[in-house]
Each structure stands twice: as C-alpha cells, then as structure tokens.
Design a protein around this motif. Structure first.
Motif, mmCIF file in Angstrom:
data_model
loop_
_atom_site.group_PDB
_atom_site.id
_atom_site.type_symbol
_atom_site.label_atom_id
_atom_site.label_comp_id
_atom_site.label_asym_id
_atom_site.label_seq_id
_atom_site.Cartn_x
_atom_site.Cartn_y
_atom_site.Cartn_z
ATOM 1 N N GLY A 175 0.814 -1.206 0.000
ATOM 2 C CA GLY A 175 0.000 0.000 0.000
ATOM 3 C C GLY A 175 0.851 1.260 0.000
ATOM 4 O O GLY A 175 2.013 1.259 0.389
ATOM 5 N N VAL A 176 0.231 2.323 -0.450
ATOM 6 C CA VAL A 176 0.888 3.627 -0.483
ATOM 7 C C VAL A 176 0.517 4.377 0.790
ATOM 8 O O VAL A 176 -0.658 4.468 1.147
ATOM 9 N N GLU A 177 1.523 4.895 1.474
ATOM 10 C CA GLU A 177 1.236 5.644 2.699
ATOM 11 C C GLU A 177 0.506 6.937 2.360
ATOM 12 O O GLU A 177 0.887 7.644 1.425
ATOM 13 N N PRO A 178 -0.551 7.253 3.126
ATOM 14 C CA PRO A 178 -1.249 8.520 2.880
ATOM 15 C C PRO A 178 -0.317 9.702 3.140
ATOM 16 O O PRO A 178 0.537 9.651 4.023
ATOM 17 N N ALA A 179 -0.484 10.742 2.368
ATOM 18 C CA ALA A 179 0.262 11.967 2.641
ATOM 19 C C ALA A 179 -0.210 12.539 3.973
ATOM 20 O O ALA A 179 -1.423 12.609 4.224
ATOM 21 N N PRO A 180 0.709 12.904 4.872
ATOM 22 C CA PRO A 180 0.279 13.420 6.175
ATOM 23 C C PRO A 180 -0.430 14.764 6.048
ATOM 24 O O PRO A 180 0.153 15.743 5.571
ATOM 25 N N ARG A 181 -1.684 14.772 6.453
ATOM 26 C CA ARG A 181 -2.485 15.998 6.478
ATOM 27 C C ARG A 181 -3.040 16.163 7.889
ATOM 28 O O ARG A 181 -3.158 15.190 8.647
ATOM 29 N N HIS A 182 -3.413 17.380 8.221
ATOM 30 C CA HIS A 182 -3.851 17.678 9.577
ATOM 31 C C HIS A 182 -5.125 18.524 9.512
ATOM 32 O O HIS A 182 -5.156 19.547 8.829
ATOM 33 N N TYR A 183 -6.158 18.055 10.237
ATOM 34 C CA TYR A 183 -7.469 18.674 10.157
ATOM 35 C C TYR A 183 -8.014 18.958 11.554
ATOM 36 O O TYR A 183 -7.666 18.273 12.521
ATOM 37 N N VAL A 184 -8.878 19.934 11.626
ATOM 38 C CA VAL A 184 -9.709 20.128 12.812
ATOM 39 C C VAL A 184 -11.160 20.097 12.368
ATOM 40 O O VAL A 184 -11.515 20.641 11.320
ATOM 41 N N PHE A 185 -12.003 19.376 13.143
ATOM 42 C CA PHE A 185 -13.435 19.499 12.890
ATOM 43 C C PHE A 185 -13.907 20.760 13.610
ATOM 44 O O PHE A 185 -13.338 21.184 14.616
ATOM 45 N N GLU A 186 -14.960 21.374 13.104
ATOM 46 C CA GLU A 186 -15.308 22.714 13.544
ATOM 47 C C GLU A 186 -15.838 22.768 14.972
ATOM 48 O O GLU A 186 -15.470 23.639 15.754
ATOM 49 N N SER A 187 -16.728 21.833 15.332
ATOM 50 C CA SER A 187 -17.337 21.851 16.660
ATOM 51 C C SER A 187 -18.058 20.543 16.882
ATOM 52 O O SER A 187 -18.166 19.708 15.965
ATOM 53 N N ASP A 188 -18.588 20.348 18.092
ATOM 54 C CA ASP A 188 -19.359 19.138 18.376
ATOM 55 C C ASP A 188 -20.646 19.081 17.568
ATOM 56 O O ASP A 188 -21.251 18.011 17.451
ATOM 57 N N ALA A 189 -21.075 20.196 17.033
ATOM 58 C CA ALA A 189 -22.268 20.217 16.177
ATOM 59 C C ALA A 189 -21.909 20.031 14.711
ATOM 60 O O ALA A 189 -22.806 19.945 13.868
#
Length: 503
Positions: free
Chosen positions: A476-490
C-alpha cells in the motif's frame, strides 16, 4: 403484575439514553437496560419475602426506584454540599419507607392501587420506548459500518512476522509543547527511547485534534472523509465504532493473531467486541455510568470511596493495573497484536510521578503544570518498564508509542480534576497557530524489530501502512500526512485543513 419498579427504572434509563444517543450506540446501551431490569427483578423477588404478595412487592419496588433514581436529581440540583445532600437523601429514604408501609396489604386494595399505577406507567414506558426506537432507526440509517467505510489492509503474515504493540498515551505533547507551555525538558525520556532502538519524530502532529477522530483515522489508516458523506453532523457513534471495530483489529484477526484491547473508562476504548481479550479495570458502560452517577446508590458509593463510586481512585488504579497486565502479557509466546489506550497524562490528574494516587486536595492545590508533569513522569517510567518487558519477551515485536492529541491549550480548559469534565466548547477553526501546535503536537516513536535506525511515521495515519508494508508483504501507499480540525461538536464531519498553519 409487579411492574412499577421496572417501569420507573426504564423511564429513567431510556430517557438518559435518548439524550445521549449520539454518543451511546445500541450495542452498549441495551446491556445496561437489561442489567437495570435484572436488578429490579431481583429487588422484587427480595421484597416479595416481606410484602406478602407480588402486587405489593411491585409497588414497593416502584417507591424504591423513585427514591433511588429520581430523588437524587432534585437533591443535587438544590444543594452543592455533600453533607446536605446526604441529609436530604436520608430524610427521603425515611419518607420512602413510610410510603411503602402505607401500601394496602389486603388483596382488593393493593390490586386496585397496583392496577392504577400500571395503567399510568406502562403507557409512558411504551411511549418513550417508541421514541427511542424511531430515533435509533433514523440514526442507524445514516451510520456507515466501519468495515464498509474503510478499505481493508492489504497484506499477509509470514512465519517471520512479528508481534505488534501499539501504545497510545493520550494528550502527551511533543517536546516543543512540554518545554514551551509546561517548562519541562523531556529529552532524557526521548534519549532513553533512542537507546532502546526507537526512531523518534519530534515534529509530529496528530491528524485530528480530538481522540475519537485521531484514533479512528490511525486504526483505519484513512482520513474520515468517507464518514462525512453519510453520518449526521453531531453523531459520534460512527467514529466510536471505527475505533472498536477497526481495520487494524480485523487485519490481525484474519492473520490468526491473538488480539488484545487494553482500554480506558471512556466508552469508545472501554472494550472491543472484536478483540480476543480485553484488559480493563472497573470500566462501566457509558449509559450505566450515567444511571449510576445520578442515583442514590452512586452517591453512597462516591461518599464512601467504594468500588465504582470513586472515579478518581479507579482511574489511578486502572493505569497501574493495565501496565502490570501488559508486562505479564509480554512474557506470553503466542502471536499477538496489542492495542493499549492510556488516559495518561490525560486528565483527571490522579497520579503522582511515583505511581501513587494523587488526592483531590493535592490536585486542586497544585498548578496545572505540576499536575500534568507528574503524570508525564509516571507515563515515562512505566512506558520504559513495559518496553523493556516486551524486548525481553519471547517474541520479536514492533513497538509503536505515540499520542493521539496534545494537551488542551489555555484558555480552552474545563475542570481537569474529575472524569469527563475537562472538555469545553471550542471554535476549533478559529485557533491561532500557537494554539494549534500545542493541541496537535504529539509524541511519535517506533521501534522496528531489529532496532535499526528507520524514520518514524510522519503522522499517526502512517503507522499501519508502514508496519504492513515492512512486515506483512503489504504494497500500500502511505497517505500523505495531512492535519485537520473538525469545527465543533455540532459539526463533527466538517473539516478545516490546518496543515499549512502547523508547518
């Protein structure tokens, strides 16, 4: 029919589930519902011995259920003092006994009262159960199954494939965070890891800012976009199921490995139904914890410090117990995959550096820095002891040691002294670069079988592709490292890419 006690208990339990349905899946809720009904049934049997008949025993159980499950809610609402709460509950208990004694003993009278109570309570239970069922059906329609949302790992074990130990220390910040925000130099621990053959990435960031998203993406080696297309915006359950039924667990099950899941009190890592063995200590299902926490029994257990009532004490002993169990597991000769989630140095701050339990008074009097650092030092020492036990064991092993998220930055901190009170509402997309780096900067280290130098994973999502490719004939190909935040609990599935800000 002696239905009053069971009806009252069902109303309480189902109502609590209904208000927490986005976090408590039915597979975790239904055993609690069954356990509550079983306890009521045992109470009715016991009361039958003194009541003189089933109908009267049922009414007495109804009085007891109201006292145990409803009165504490009102008492807790009007009084912050433990002594006053205890006094009010004591008076309520006397009133409940007097009320139970006034239930008619003669058959015509008690049957008439029982019939009226049943005619009131049973329709209420049916109505609430109907609402719960409809809500559950609606939620399940939008919940993708983990084995369908994420691709299976492509690989196969050989005779030389090693054991895999995956250890997560929750909210363990990277060296920059520990030095900058806490004034703590962690270089001695990182050096100890390197001496044992670990590659350490001191510039790693989590792929998501919270445990659920972060560990779900790690254990499935995938970003969570596939969940966002169908899951409801505030529904945590698809993420939680992706933790306990992950592609990592499924892969090692297929390879004939014994799978071990060492969890926390937090429901998503409390246990896994897929794992061959679960290691935990006094962990109660989420719905059961909610019911117990608002009950008179829970209040009594908390005040006396007995089992399941002292959350802080249980959390302290849980960490020690898990380390002991895992060191013993390291001596076993069977092929094994071990996933362990430690809520250390995660709050509540219940541990001193030497492993003794930190009292509430000391945690309250100490600074946040001192509380956190004490648990860092405890985690460091116990991690090295466990690593040494694994290396001395009979099986070759890959050892992954990392965190899923960093500590919460000021001022986004709740009450870190008690279980589950530390999170607060945060506009995650609005954090500045320094706050993002503190929240997402993590410990990341890996030791390959031979201890030879090798690059550590760029981010947690790269852990399993690296291991499968190196030891299980993966391509398999390793995913490119990306970084995310979800906006809120809603808005759990609406993501902002913060890779550029972190870099």
């Amino acid at each position: 029919m002696p239905l009053a006690g069971g009806a009252v208990a069902l109303v309480v339990t189902l109502t609590l589930w209904l208000s927490n349905m986005s976090r408590v899946p039915y597979e975790d809720a239904l055993p609690t519902v069954g356990a509550v009904l079983a306890l009521v049934g045992l109470a009715v049997l016991a009361l039958r011995l003194v009541a003189g008949g089933w109908a009267r025993a049922g009414l007495m159980s109804g009085v007891a259920a109201v006292y145990i499950l409803y009165l504490p809610v009102a008492v807790f609402a009007v009084s912050p003092s433990a002594w006053m709460r205890g006094g009010l509950l004591l008076m309520g208990g006397v009133a409940a006994v007097l009320a139970a004694r006034r239930i008619p003993r003669e058959a015509p009278g008690v049957l008439a009262v029982n019939r009226k109570i049943n005619l009131i309570l049973v329709p209420i239970v049916i109505g609430i159960a109907g609402v719960v069922l409809l809500r559950q059906i609606d939620l399940e329609r939008h919940r993708p199954a983990p084995d369908q949302a994420f691709a299976a790992f492509d690989g196969e074990a050989s005779a030389t494939s090693p054991d895999v130990w995956h250890l997560i220390f929750d909210r363990y910040g990277n060296n920059a965070t520990l030095g900058g925000a806490y004034g703590y130099d962690n270089s001695a621990f990182l050096s100890a890891l390197r001496k044992r053959g670990f590659a350490v990435n001191e510039e790693a960031f989590s792929n998501y800012q919270r445990t659920g998203h972060s560990v779900a993406s790690t254990l499935n080696a995938s970003y969570l976009d596939r969940l966002s297309s169908s899951a409801q915006a505030a529904d945590w359950v698809p993420i939680y199921r992706s933790l306990t039924s992950s592609q990592a667990l499924r892969f090692f099950e297929r390879q004939g490995y014994e799978t071990v899941f060492a969890g926390s009190w937090w429901n998503p890592t409390r246990r896994s139904g897929l794992a061959d063995r679960n290691i935990n200590y006094r962990a109660v299902p989420e719905l059961g914890r909610l019911v117990l926490g608002q009950s008179a029994i829970g209040f009594a257990l908390a005040q006396t410090g007995l089992a399941y009532g002292d959350g802080r004490g249980d959390q302290c002993r849980r960490a020690t117990y898990k380390f002991e169990q895992l060191r013993e597991l390291a001596d076993e000769g069977s092929r094994k995959y071990v996933f362990a989630h430690f809520l250390v140095p995660h709050p509540p701050f219940v541990l001193n550096a030497d492993g003794s339990c930190r009292s509430l008074a000391k945690a309250t009097a100490s600074s946040r820095r001192d509380n956190y650092v004490a648990q860092i030092e405890y985690a460091n020492r116990e991690a090295l002891r466990l690593i040494d036990a694994i290396l001395a064991g009979p099986r070759p092993a890959v050892i992954v040691l990392h965190s899923d998220e960093g500590p919460w930055p000021e001022p986004f901190v709740g009450d870190e002294r008690f279980l589950g009170r530390d999170p607060v509402a945060v506009d995650w997309a609005g954090l500045n670069a320094r706050q993002l780096a503190e929240k997402m900067g993590i410990l990341m280290a890996i030791r390959h079988v031979d201890g030879a130098p090798a690059p550590a994973p760029a981010s947690p999502i790269n852990v399993y592709p690296q291991i499968i490719n190196a030891y299980f004939s993966g391509k398999g190909v390793e995913p490119a490292p990306r970084h995310y935040v979800f906006e809120s609990d809603a808005a759990l599935y609406r993501f902002k890419d913060v890779t550029r800000e972190l870099n």
